[in-house]
Design an enzyme around this catalytic site. Structure first.
Site, PDB file in Angstrom:
ATOM      1  N   ASN A   9      10.075 -39.375 -41.772  1.00  0.00           N
ATOM      2  CA  ASN A   9      11.492 -39.516 -41.427  1.00  0.00           C
ATOM      3  C   ASN A   9      12.032 -38.124 -41.126  1.00  0.00           C
ATOM      4  OD1 ASN A   9      14.239 -39.956 -41.354  1.00  0.00           O
ATOM      5  ND2 ASN A   9      14.426 -40.519 -43.522  1.00  0.00           N
ATOM      6  N   TRP A  10      12.264 -37.865 -39.861  1.00  0.00           N
ATOM      7  CA  TRP A  10      12.735 -36.526 -39.475  1.00  0.00           C
ATOM      8  C   TRP A  10      14.213 -36.321 -39.798  1.00  0.00           C
ATOM      9  CZ3 TRP A  10      10.554 -34.003 -34.373  1.00  0.00           C
ATOM     10  CH2 TRP A  10       9.181 -33.771 -34.533  1.00  0.00           C
ATOM     11  N   LYS A  11      14.919 -37.408 -40.133  1.00  0.00           N
ATOM     12  CA  LYS A  11      16.367 -37.339 -40.395  1.00  0.00           C
ATOM     13  C   LYS A  11      17.051 -36.639 -39.216  1.00  0.00           C
ATOM     14  CE  LYS A  11      15.295 -37.471 -45.253  1.00  0.00           C
ATOM     15  NZ  LYS A  11      15.667 -37.154 -46.616  1.00  0.00           N
ATOM     16  N   HIS A  93      18.565 -46.382 -45.605  1.00  0.00           N
ATOM     17  CA  HIS A  93      18.225 -45.136 -46.296  1.00  0.00           C
ATOM     18  C   HIS A  93      19.404 -44.707 -47.174  1.00  0.00           C
ATOM     19  CE1 HIS A  93      17.272 -40.945 -47.027  1.00  0.00           C
ATOM     20  NE2 HIS A  93      16.020 -41.250 -46.731  1.00  0.00           N
ATOM     21  N   GLU A  95      20.759 -42.010 -47.639  1.00  0.00           N
ATOM     22  CA  GLU A  95      21.727 -41.120 -46.977  1.00  0.00           C
ATOM     23  C   GLU A  95      22.702 -41.922 -46.126  1.00  0.00           C
ATOM     24  OE1 GLU A  95      18.786 -38.493 -45.320  1.00  0.00           O
ATOM     25  OE2 GLU A  95      18.329 -37.790 -47.347  1.00  0.00           O
ATOM     26  N   GLU A 162      12.779 -45.304 -52.890  1.00  0.00           N
ATOM     27  CA  GLU A 162      13.123 -43.892 -52.846  1.00  0.00           C
ATOM     28  C   GLU A 162      14.218 -43.593 -53.869  1.00  0.00           C
ATOM     29  OE1 GLU A 162      12.089 -42.070 -48.783  1.00  0.00           O
ATOM     30  OE2 GLU A 162      14.057 -42.967 -48.604  1.00  0.00           O
ATOM     31  N   GLY A 168      14.540 -34.890 -51.286  1.00  0.00           N
ATOM     32  CA  GLY A 168      14.882 -33.531 -50.881  1.00  0.00           C
ATOM     33  C   GLY A 168      15.112 -32.579 -52.039  1.00  0.00           C
ATOM     34  N   SER A 207      10.373 -36.435 -52.038  1.00  0.00           N
ATOM     35  CA  SER A 207       9.627 -35.200 -52.341  1.00  0.00           C
ATOM     36  C   SER A 207       8.114 -35.396 -52.362  1.00  0.00           C
ATOM     37  CB  SER A 207      10.119 -34.587 -53.665  1.00  0.00           C
ATOM     38  OG  SER A 207      11.483 -34.209 -53.548  1.00  0.00           O
ATOM     39  N   GLY A 229      11.069 -34.099 -45.521  1.00  0.00           N
ATOM     40  CA  GLY A 229      10.818 -32.693 -45.172  1.00  0.00           C
ATOM     41  C   GLY A 229       9.388 -32.401 -44.748  1.00  0.00           C
TER      42      GLY A 229
HETATM   43  P1  PGA Z   1      12.004 -35.959 -48.743  1.00  0.00           P
HETATM   44  O1  PGA Z   1      12.803 -37.202 -48.116  1.00  0.00           O
HETATM   45  O2  PGA Z   1      10.532 -36.226 -48.538  1.00  0.00           O
HETATM   46  O3  PGA Z   1      12.479 -34.757 -47.959  1.00  0.00           O
HETATM   47  O4  PGA Z   1      12.353 -35.891 -50.187  1.00  0.00           O
HETATM   48  C1  PGA Z   1      12.302 -38.508 -48.257  1.00  0.00           C
HETATM   49  C2  PGA Z   1      13.213 -39.477 -47.550  1.00  0.00           C
HETATM   50  O5  PGA Z   1      14.433 -39.361 -47.660  1.00  0.00           O
HETATM   51  O6  PGA Z   1      12.725 -40.395 -46.858  1.00  0.00           O
END
Ligand code: PGA
Length: 250
Positions: A9-11, A93, A95, A162, A168, A207, A229
């Site tokens: 997931n590049w966000k 997600h 976010e 998640e 993150g 993470s 990330g």
């Molecule tokens: P992260 O994000 O690997 O940077 O912790 C995971 C995600 O939100 O899918």
């Protein structure tokens, strides 16, 4: 036997130049023994699809609108993602739940639309730190599973657990905590979807890095990872793919 999946997931990160990382990934992993999915920002789906064309790497979106089309300025329809080269879409997600107030009802509606458009949804759920500390983790993810996953979901539908506090942050749950939630989610899927639940993949996200991927993938009922990330760099994501290909991963 579920085929394992490394999903990136590049966000809201990346650029056209960053697609060189994808080209490097394609070159380094021409025939992975797990599925590989990358979800860039919508603007980059077409370009990324060109780079992955002819490779087994799939491309996905990060969100879609619950309606099939219409007057929704700035939004993107599931069919448009498909048109651009996407086969999957991340939905719900944390976010988006936090930044855009997305509810389980909305996420379920989006998932229905995505499935109808021929996309495979990757439906995300997970507890906050306050909810975990209050001992509410299973109640929260159970509610999200019931509310966010539509009845039209089938064996292809993917669920990503998640924990919000692990995204993150560099913090991950213990392997026991991951195992507990994944077993609980598998049980919930079995109850609701019967035999189809055996095909539904349960990803862990939060993470995941080359250093911890092998341990996490050995946890029962972890069918892969949703990686933020560490999916931006070919070397890191490639190492996670390699960990997922290892025979002792479940
Ligand atoms: P992260 O994000 O690997 O940077 O912790 C995971 C995600 O939100 O899918």
């Amino acid at each position: 036997m579920r085929r394992r999946l490394a999903a990136g997931n590049w966000k809201m990160n990346g650029s056209r130049a960053a697609l060189a990382e994808v080209a490097a990934l394609v070159a380094a992993h021409p025939a992975p023994t797990c599925d590989v999915l990358l979800c860039p920002p919508a603007t980059h789906i077409v370009w990324m699809s060109e780079v992955t064309s002819g490779s087994p790497i799939d491309v996905g979106g990060q969100d879609c609108h619950p309606n099939a089309s219409g007057a929704h300025t700035g939004d993107i329809a599931a069919a448009m993602l498909k048109d651009a080269g996407a086969s999957h879409v991340i939905l719900g997600h944390s976010e988006r739940r936090a930044d855009h107030g997305e509810t389980d009802d909305l996420i379920r509606a989006k998932a229905e639309t995505a499935i109808a458009a021929g996309l495979t949804p990757v439906i995300c759920l997970g507890e906050t730190l306050a909810q975990r500390d209050a001992g509410e983790t299973l109640a929260v993810v159970g509610r999200q599973l019931a509310g966010s996953v539509p009845d039209s979901a089938g064996a292809r539908t993917i669920i990503a657990y998640e924990p919000v506090w692990a995204i993150g942050t560099g913090r991950t749950p213990t392997l026991e905590q991951i195992a507990e939630v994944h077993a609980f989610l598998r049980g919930g899927l079995r109850q609701r979807f019967g035999a189809a639940a055996e095909g539904m993949r349960l990803l862990y996200g939060g993470s995941v890095k080359p250093e911890n991927a092998g341990q996490i993938f050995a946890v029962p009922d972890v069918d892969g990872a949703l990686v933020g990330g560490a999916s931006l760099k070919a070397a890191d994501f490639g190492a996670i793919i390699t960990a997922l290909e290892a025979p002792d991963a479940t």
